[in-house]
Design a protein around this motif. Structure first.
Motif, PDB file in Angstrom:
ATOM      1  N   ALA A 152       1.011  -1.192  -0.044  1.00  0.00           N
ATOM      2  CA  ALA A 152       0.091   0.123   0.169  1.00  0.00           C
ATOM      3  C   ALA A 152       1.164   1.106  -0.108  1.00  0.00           C
ATOM      4  O   ALA A 152       0.766   2.031  -0.765  1.00  0.00           O
ATOM      5  N   SER A 153       1.989   1.286   0.830  1.00  0.00           N
ATOM      6  CA  SER A 153       2.808   2.456   0.906  1.00  0.00           C
ATOM      7  C   SER A 153       3.735   2.594  -0.617  1.00  0.00           C
ATOM      8  O   SER A 153       3.934   3.707  -1.018  1.00  0.00           O
ATOM      9  N   SER A 173       1.482   4.215  -3.152  1.00  0.00           N
ATOM     10  CA  SER A 173       1.381   5.749  -2.920  1.00  0.00           C
ATOM     11  C   SER A 173       2.638   6.418  -3.609  1.00  0.00           C
ATOM     12  O   SER A 173       2.535   7.445  -4.208  1.00  0.00           O
ATOM     13  N   LEU A 174       3.772   5.755  -3.423  1.00  0.00           N
ATOM     14  CA  LEU A 174       5.126   6.075  -4.113  1.00  0.00           C
ATOM     15  C   LEU A 174       4.910   6.101  -5.461  1.00  0.00           C
ATOM     16  O   LEU A 174       5.487   7.155  -6.384  1.00  0.00           O
ATOM     17  N   LEU A 185       2.837   8.947  -6.758  1.00  0.00           N
ATOM     18  CA  LEU A 185       3.704  10.168  -6.737  1.00  0.00           C
ATOM     19  C   LEU A 185       4.390  10.281  -8.009  1.00  0.00           C
ATOM     20  O   LEU A 185       4.736  11.265  -8.524  1.00  0.00           O
ATOM     21  N   VAL A 228      12.499  18.996 -10.495  1.00  0.00           N
ATOM     22  CA  VAL A 228      11.614  17.691 -10.797  1.00  0.00           C
ATOM     23  C   VAL A 228      12.931  16.669 -11.522  1.00  0.00           C
ATOM     24  O   VAL A 228      12.740  15.382 -11.127  1.00  0.00           O
ATOM     25  N   MET A 231      14.331  15.064  -8.744  1.00  0.00           N
ATOM     26  CA  MET A 231      13.453  14.449  -7.611  1.00  0.00           C
ATOM     27  C   MET A 231      13.166  13.331  -8.448  1.00  0.00           C
ATOM     28  O   MET A 231      13.039  12.154  -7.740  1.00  0.00           O
ATOM     29  N   ARG A 256      15.116  10.224  -8.095  1.00  0.00           N
ATOM     30  CA  ARG A 256      15.052   9.618  -6.703  1.00  0.00           C
ATOM     31  C   ARG A 256      14.005   8.836  -6.308  1.00  0.00           C
ATOM     32  O   ARG A 256      14.075   7.938  -5.583  1.00  0.00           O
ATOM     33  N   LEU A 257      12.853   9.261  -6.722  1.00  0.00           N
ATOM     34  CA  LEU A 257      11.531   8.922  -6.419  1.00  0.00           C
ATOM     35  C   LEU A 257      11.691   7.347  -7.117  1.00  0.00           C
ATOM     36  O   LEU A 257      11.213   6.413  -6.378  1.00  0.00           O
ATOM     37  N   ARG A 283      14.119   5.541  -7.828  1.00  0.00           N
ATOM     38  CA  ARG A 283      15.047   4.652  -7.176  1.00  0.00           C
ATOM     39  C   ARG A 283      14.614   4.177  -5.977  1.00  0.00           C
ATOM     40  O   ARG A 283      14.675   2.954  -5.614  1.00  0.00           O
ATOM     41  N   ALA A 284      14.134   5.054  -5.288  1.00  0.00           N
ATOM     42  CA  ALA A 284      13.061   4.557  -4.164  1.00  0.00           C
ATOM     43  C   ALA A 284      11.957   3.366  -4.150  1.00  0.00           C
ATOM     44  O   ALA A 284      12.159   2.427  -3.608  1.00  0.00           O
ATOM     45  N   SER A 307      12.270  -0.281  -2.980  1.00  0.00           N
ATOM     46  CA  SER A 307      11.127  -0.951  -2.454  1.00  0.00           C
ATOM     47  C   SER A 307      10.492  -2.332  -3.067  1.00  0.00           C
ATOM     48  O   SER A 307      10.252  -3.313  -2.465  1.00  0.00           O
TER      49      SER A 307
END
Lengths: 58, 768
Positions: free
Chosen positions: B146-147, B150-151, B154, B419, B422, B425-426, B428-429, B433
């Motif tokens: 679920a988390s 959200s990513l 985003l 952006v 950003m 990085r998003l 990659r996160a 995960s």
């Protein structure tokens, strides 16, 4: 017994901190919410922004 | 806290019509409960289910609906039901409450994992979703998913914003290029130029616009003066002309009336005033004559009227004089004002350093009388100044717009840059995960599958069926597939290829692997008759596997009605070091569940030898029986030559001679007698040769006393029989340990060892 989500959230956040994507402080704050599935887009955004070397803003 | 169980007491639950106490032997973590069908094994399992899980699982799925009313023994009420588990440290009691089972104290409630015969295939044959439900507590990471979602959301939003930002920057730059082109493409780069221009102060234009406007206004003020002065001069001239006319008319009137007419009018008007106050005077107020006083007032009025024309002429002249004076004053005022404004214009002109495009009058403002031609000469200037002002207004507007465009472009470029930092990085996160989640699930499932395979291999070694795989279906939520290798095919569903017996083993292995994952040290594992369908060749290995795995749990209880297990345990042919064997008697309505005290044969022999007076027949019979078992063990272990028999009934006479002289002389046992100061085991070595020699010598005692009725026994001494019994007892005491374990393990490569190494039998191989 620690839940799989709790165990996994720690592993993921450790990696994110190791790659300087988020700060260690934020990792601590995010852990339980991440495991509970309560981490929202804004939480991610803020954490990744804070983790940026220059603190980039969008 | 020592949580080792001491006693389980069952009161009026199912088959426990009478209170039943199941004692646990200290130090043994495995209990095997043997009983024929209908002895109460399942009731004991239900008792663990009741206290640990608050249910009686054996009644479920039997079409009974709610089963609570069947929990008490026949004739008993729910309130009569109680299960108490007493441990070394505490005790815990479960009763039937409302609506659920009540356990007190709750903190001592045991964790119980129970597998029944009927459930053994549940995990293997279940639908993938049900199988996932059973395993989800180990792999359910829905919170992380679920988390992660959200990513992912985003990232989608940021990507959209990235596209918008790029489009905006493109538009901004195009606009700047247009500005640049309209400005004549100064410099080499539109953006550099725009940024440079944006630094300029647009207030400079305001100052010039204000100055030009001042010039324009001060010039405009002069424009009306020539006309106004001309009008004033004309008015003055008209007034002057009127005055001349009035004077002329007055003079003419005076000439007509008299030279002293003016003084006369004054006298008459005075007389009129007097006569109005004295209308009938007796005498003339001027000459005092009484003559002609009658009608004097009327005659005075007549004479005054005669002088009216003169009076009018006089008033007209005065009015004209005033008009001339006024016009003269107004003209002077206009001239003064014109001079003042002309001075102001000159002052304004002198106050600024005018740009070239602001044209000024070639000469200064002349005397006021020359204003009109001066104005005529420079009549085009106001338009020029307006143009100059408009030009500056346009330039100012251009600069303001350019500044705004440059700022917008800079802002959007900055946002785009942010952006651009950003977004990776998003991503990659998210990548981290997803990778970690998949890895975690794979590792967890792999661990379980490996464990299942390991357990399975212990029961079915070398069959190549150990490669069990568990995999989440990537296309379905919460769906778990199970696979195995079969004839070179990997991932084959075991239900399709495995025999029922193999599937049973697999189900048991899956259950054990899962139970071992979750706090096994706190868990009481209960296996209710799970060996029923396992075929004979695998039972021993399955039992060995259960022995080996039981030690990781808090306690393990296995119920069985598999008869060979009972005898193999009694004869020590299975590892039983940690095993407590309990045999249940036939259940009855009066006694309920009860335990049979089973005495091992070796112990029984010892008991017979200790009796007073001893019974030679019983001793020889039991000792012969045991000796046959010992010789059977040795001849099989050393592959001794023994005459074959159809019914596999070998006697002492067959077995004892088959242990050759060479083997007999080399047989020796290291008996564990303790540990040294370093904790190392100390052994006492005992040769079996003299014992076997003696037994060879007196073995006939068994036939004489213990096998059949023979008169010959009347002639022998009882001591012969007792000696035979003693020698067998000594042999067993050396060959097996106190738990009845036989040396069957050859892992050392040097000798045969019992479980725990209490005995080491040499040699490993029969001497050639």
């Amino acid at each position: 017994m620690i839940s799989p989500s709790e165990e996994l959230s720690k592993k993921i956040l450790e990696k994110l901190v190791a790659e300087v994507l988020i700060t260690a402080d934020d990792a601590k704050k995010m852990s339980s919410r991440m495991a509970a599935g309560k981490l929202r887009a804004d939480d991610w955004k803020l954490a990744i922004e804070k983790g940026s070397p220059g603190g980039a803003k969008t | 806290m020592n949580k080792a169980p001491k006693n389980l007491t069952i009161q009026h639950l199912r088959g426990s019509v009478m209170p039943f106490k199941l004692p646990f032997e200290k130090g043994k973590k495995l209990m095997v409960i043997y009983g024929e069908n209908g002895t109460g094994k399942t009731t004991i399992c239900d008792a663990f289910d009741f206290i640990g899980n608050g249910k009686v699982g054996s009644l479920e799925n039997r079409g009974l609906g709610k089963t609570g009313r069947y929990w008490p023994s026949v004739g008993k009420k729910p309130a009569d039901v109680a299960v108490t588990l007493e441990t070394v440290a505490a005790s815990c009691r479960a009763t039937i409450g409302k609506p659920d089972v009540t356990v007190s104290p709750l903190e001592h409630r045991p964790r119980v994992e129970l597998l029944r015969r009927g459930q053994i295939l549940a995990l293997v044959e279940a639908k993938p979703a049900d199988r996932y439900a059973a395993i989800s507590r180990f792999v359910d990471v829905s919170g992380i998913e679920a988390s992660e979602a959200s990513l992912r959301e985003l990232i989608r939003e940021t990507e959209k914003w990235h596209e918008v930002a790029m489009a905006r920057v493109h538009e901004n730059r195009e606009m700047i290029v247009q500005f640049w082109e309209s400005a004549g493409k100064p410099g080499k780069d539109s953006v550099v130029w725009a940024e440079s221009e944006a630094m300029r102060d647009d207030d400079a234009f305001d100052s010039e616009i204000s100055s030009i406007n001042s010039l324009y206004i001060s010039y405009s003020r002069l424009l009306d003066y020539p006309e106004q002065i001309k009008s004033a001069e004309e008015l003055l001239k008209v007034a002057a002309d009127s005055l001349v006319t009035a004077q002329s008319e007055l003079d003419s009137c005076l000439n007509r009336v008299a030279a002293d007419a003016a003084e006369m009018v004054n006298i008459l008007e005075s007389a009129k005033t007097y006569l109005e106050m004295n209308p009938s005077p007796s005498a003339c107020p001027l000459c005092e004559s009484a003559e002609k006083t009658q009608g004097l007032a009327d005659r005075v009025s007549e004479r005054i009227n005669a002088f009216a024309e003169l009076r009018i002429a006089k008033a007209s002249k005065i009015a004209c004089e005033q008009a001339v004076q006024k016009s003269t004053q107004q003209l002077e005022l206009l001239r003064d004002s014109a001079r003042k404004h002309a001075a102001e214009f000159e002052e304004c002109r002198a106050r600024h350093a005018w740009p070239k495009d602001v044209v000024l009058p070639s000469i200064t403002v002349p005397d006021i009388t020359e204003l009109s031609p001066w104005l005529t000469k420079h009549a085009n200037l106001p338009n020029e100044w307006k143009k100059a002002e408009n030009l500056r207004q346009d330039k100012k507007q251009f600069l303001v717009t350019l500044k705004k465009a440059t700022k917008t472009c800079a802002d959007n470029t900055s946002a785009l840059k942010a952006v651009n930092i950003m977004l990776p990085r998003l991503k990659r996160a998210l990548e981290i995960s997803e990778q970690e989640r998949r890895h975690f699930t794979d590792v967890t499932l792999g661990k379980i599958a490996t464990e299942v395979g390991r357990l399975y291999e212990m029961v079915h070694p070398g069959e190549g069926l150990d490669k069990i795989s568990l995999a989440l279906d990537p296309d379905k939520r919460a769906s778990l597939e199970i696979g195995a290798s079969f004839c070179g095919q990997t991932g084959a569903p075991p239900q399709a290829y495995f025999s029922d017996s193999h599937l049973d083993t697999l189900g048991l292995c899956v259950f054990l692997a899962l139970a071992a994952l979750d706090k096994p040290e706190e868990t009481i594992l209960v296996l209710d008759d799970v060996l029923a369908s396992v075929d004979e060749p695998h039972v021993d290995r399955l039992i060995e596997m259960l022995y080996a795995e039981a030690i990781i749990f808090r306690h393990c209880i296995i119920t069985t009605h598999y008869r060979p297990w009972k005898y193999k345990l009694r004869w020590g042919w299975l590892k039983s070091g940690q095993c407590q064997f309990v045999e249940l008697a036939k259940w009855s309505n009066q006694a309920g569940i009860s335990i049979i005290r089973t005495v091992p044969d070796v112990q029984r022999l010892k008991d017979l030898l200790a009796e007073e007076p001893p019974d030679p027949q019983l001793i020889c019979s039991k000792a012969g029986y045991i000796l046959e078992a010992a010789l059977n063990f040795l001849t099989l272990l050393y592959e001794c030559s023994t005459p074959r028999k159809l019914e596999d009934r070998y006697t002492i006479g067959d077995l004892l001679p088959s242990i050759s002289k060479k083997l007999r002389q080399s047989l020796r046992v290291e008996v564990l007698i303790g540990e040294n100061g370093m904790g190392e085991p100390i052994y006492d070595t005992v040769s079996l040769t003299p014992i076997l020699d003696e037994l060879t010598r007196i073995a006939e005692a068994r036939n004489v006393y213990g096998a059949h009725f023979k008169e010959l026994s009347f002639e022998l001494l009882d001591n012969e029989a007792l000696a035979f019994g003693n020698q067998v007892s000594i042999l067993m005491g050396i060959l097996t340990d106190s738990d009845g374990c036989w040396p069957r393990n050859s892992d050392s490569g040097e000798y045969w060892a019992t479980s725990g190494g209490t005995r080491r039998l040499h040699p490993l191989k029969r001497p050639a």
